[in-house]
Enzyme design. Structure first.
Site, PDB file in Angstrom:
ATOM      1  N   SER A  19       0.801  -1.256  -0.022  1.00  0.00           N
ATOM      2  CA  SER A  19      -0.110  -0.011  -0.080  1.00  0.00           C
ATOM      3  C   SER A  19       0.687   1.349  -0.035  1.00  0.00           C
ATOM      4  O   SER A  19       0.435   2.303  -0.596  1.00  0.00           O
ATOM      5  CB  SER A  19      -0.994   0.013   1.219  1.00  0.00           C
ATOM      6  OG  SER A  19      -1.933  -1.060   0.963  1.00  0.00           O
ATOM      7  N   THR A  64      -6.323  -3.481   7.120  1.00  0.00           N
ATOM      8  CA  THR A  64      -6.331  -4.949   6.406  1.00  0.00           C
ATOM      9  C   THR A  64      -6.598  -6.087   7.403  1.00  0.00           C
ATOM     10  O   THR A  64      -6.762  -5.723   8.749  1.00  0.00           O
ATOM     11  CB  THR A  64      -5.025  -5.085   5.668  1.00  0.00           C
ATOM     12  OG1 THR A  64      -5.181  -6.370   4.843  1.00  0.00           O
ATOM     13  CG2 THR A  64      -3.492  -4.951   6.429  1.00  0.00           C
ATOM     14  N   LYS A  68     -10.681  -5.539  10.147  1.00  0.00           N
ATOM     15  CA  LYS A  68     -11.823  -4.823   9.484  1.00  0.00           C
ATOM     16  C   LYS A  68     -13.017  -4.843  10.151  1.00  0.00           C
ATOM     17  O   LYS A  68     -13.505  -3.765   9.992  1.00  0.00           O
ATOM     18  CB  LYS A  68     -11.994  -5.168   7.964  1.00  0.00           C
ATOM     19  CG  LYS A  68     -10.896  -5.335   6.810  1.00  0.00           C
ATOM     20  CD  LYS A  68     -11.023  -5.666   5.597  1.00  0.00           C
ATOM     21  CE  LYS A  68      -9.835  -5.623   4.860  1.00  0.00           C
ATOM     22  NZ  LYS A  68      -9.641  -6.144   3.383  1.00  0.00           N
ATOM     23  N   ARG A 155     -13.842 -22.187   6.652  1.00  0.00           N
ATOM     24  CA  ARG A 155     -13.120 -23.462   7.529  1.00  0.00           C
ATOM     25  C   ARG A 155     -14.237 -23.682   8.798  1.00  0.00           C
ATOM     26  O   ARG A 155     -14.374 -24.701   9.360  1.00  0.00           O
ATOM     27  CB  ARG A 155     -11.803 -23.396   7.876  1.00  0.00           C
ATOM     28  CG  ARG A 155     -11.266 -24.087   8.750  1.00  0.00           C
ATOM     29  CD  ARG A 155      -9.797 -23.997   8.988  1.00  0.00           C
ATOM     30  NE  ARG A 155      -9.825 -22.567   9.578  1.00  0.00           N
ATOM     31  CZ  ARG A 155      -8.589 -22.090   9.820  1.00  0.00           C
ATOM     32  NH1 ARG A 155      -7.248 -22.619   9.323  1.00  0.00           N
ATOM     33  NH2 ARG A 155      -8.148 -20.896  10.300  1.00  0.00           N
TER      34      ARG A 155
END
EC number: 1.1.1.25
Length: 270
Positions: A19, A64, A68, A155
């Site tokens: 970024s 990230t 979030k 999962r």
């Protein structure tokens, strides 16, 4: 000496993030100088780290994995995109210690799939693997493109079911995904950061026109290699998504819309 405008990305891990390079290229297009840093936050320590950054003059932040959902709770106001996703990846300070949260992940992903990869979403069967903030962030924008179906698998089945109920889509256990059904398969797990691939059968990719990993570079390669060897016609990592969502964030902070294409080409060359 006047301080440069300061921005940052928060994550854990975050040292791999590209970024800063992307936003510096956007600043060059705008003909301004900015500072953009990576900030590692401890699990459970996002709020403290974010408040310290903004108290020191930060003007905007990206978020990230795995923060979030923390960022969603942290902000005082939410854009429609953030509300729909229940996740925030872009924070804009409003003044007075208040913050607005937005989510640019879906915009970045869908633009990359349609415009850069040349794959339409409308009428397609889409599989999303993972149920964290990154995946939640893209579902509302995918739904706007009228796919035939979206299935989410994770999962932990319970997290997938929760997300499916939130967005009115279907969830299935990883081991029960149908063979030769999905046109687009998107891996939104962070397993690639540690070399893991989701426990899905190779037959899931038999009719897949695009297998896409939201992470990028070498971290995406285990999943993409598995998808190719299992029959996926085309694969792509998340670099285009990253550049696209970053451009959207930059425009929210600064009111300047960067040109994505030259920055994407530059990042591919690194």
């Amino acid at each position: 000496m006047k301080q440069k405008p300061r921005y940052a990305v928060f994550g854990n891990p975050v040292a791999h993030s590209k970024s800063p390079q992307i936003h510096q290229k956007f600043a060059e297009q705008e003909n301004v100088e900015i500072e953009y840093e990576r900030i590692f936050a401890e699990i459970g320590g996002f709020d403290e780290a974010a408040r310290a950054f903004f108290a020191a003059g930060g003007l905007g932040a990206n978020v990230t994995v795995p923060f979030k959902l923390d960022a969603y709770r942290f902000v005082d106001e939410h854009s429609d995109r953030a509300l729909a996703a229940g996740a925030v990846n872009t924070i804009i300070p409003l003044g007075g210690g208040r913050f607005r949260g937005d989510n640019s992940d879906g915009v970045g992903l869908v633009n990359d799939i349609i415009h850069a990869q040349g794959v339409e979403v409308a009428g397609k069967n889409v599989l999303l693997i993972g149920a964290g903030g990154a995946v939640r962030g893209v579902i509302p924008v995918l739904l706007e493109k009228n796919p035939a179906s979206i299935v989410i698998a994770n999962r932990t089945d319970e997290k997938a079911r929760e997300a499916a109920e939130r967005f009115g889509i279907e969830s299935l256990p990883l081991a029960e995904l149908p063979a030769a059904h999905f046109d687009i398969v998107i891996n939104g797990t962070s397993g690639g950061l540690s070399g893991e691939i989701p426990a899905v059968a190779p037959e899931v990719f038999a009719q897949c026109s695009l297998a896409y990993d939201m992470v990028y570079g070498k971290d995406a390669e285990p999943f993409l290699q598995f998808a190719r060897s299992s029959g996926a016609a085309k694969t792509a990592d998340g670099l285009g998504m990253l550049v696209g969502q970053a451009a959207f964030s930059y425009s929210l902070w600064r009111g300047f819309e960067p040109d994505i294409k030259p920055v994407f080409e530059y990042m591919k060359s690194l």
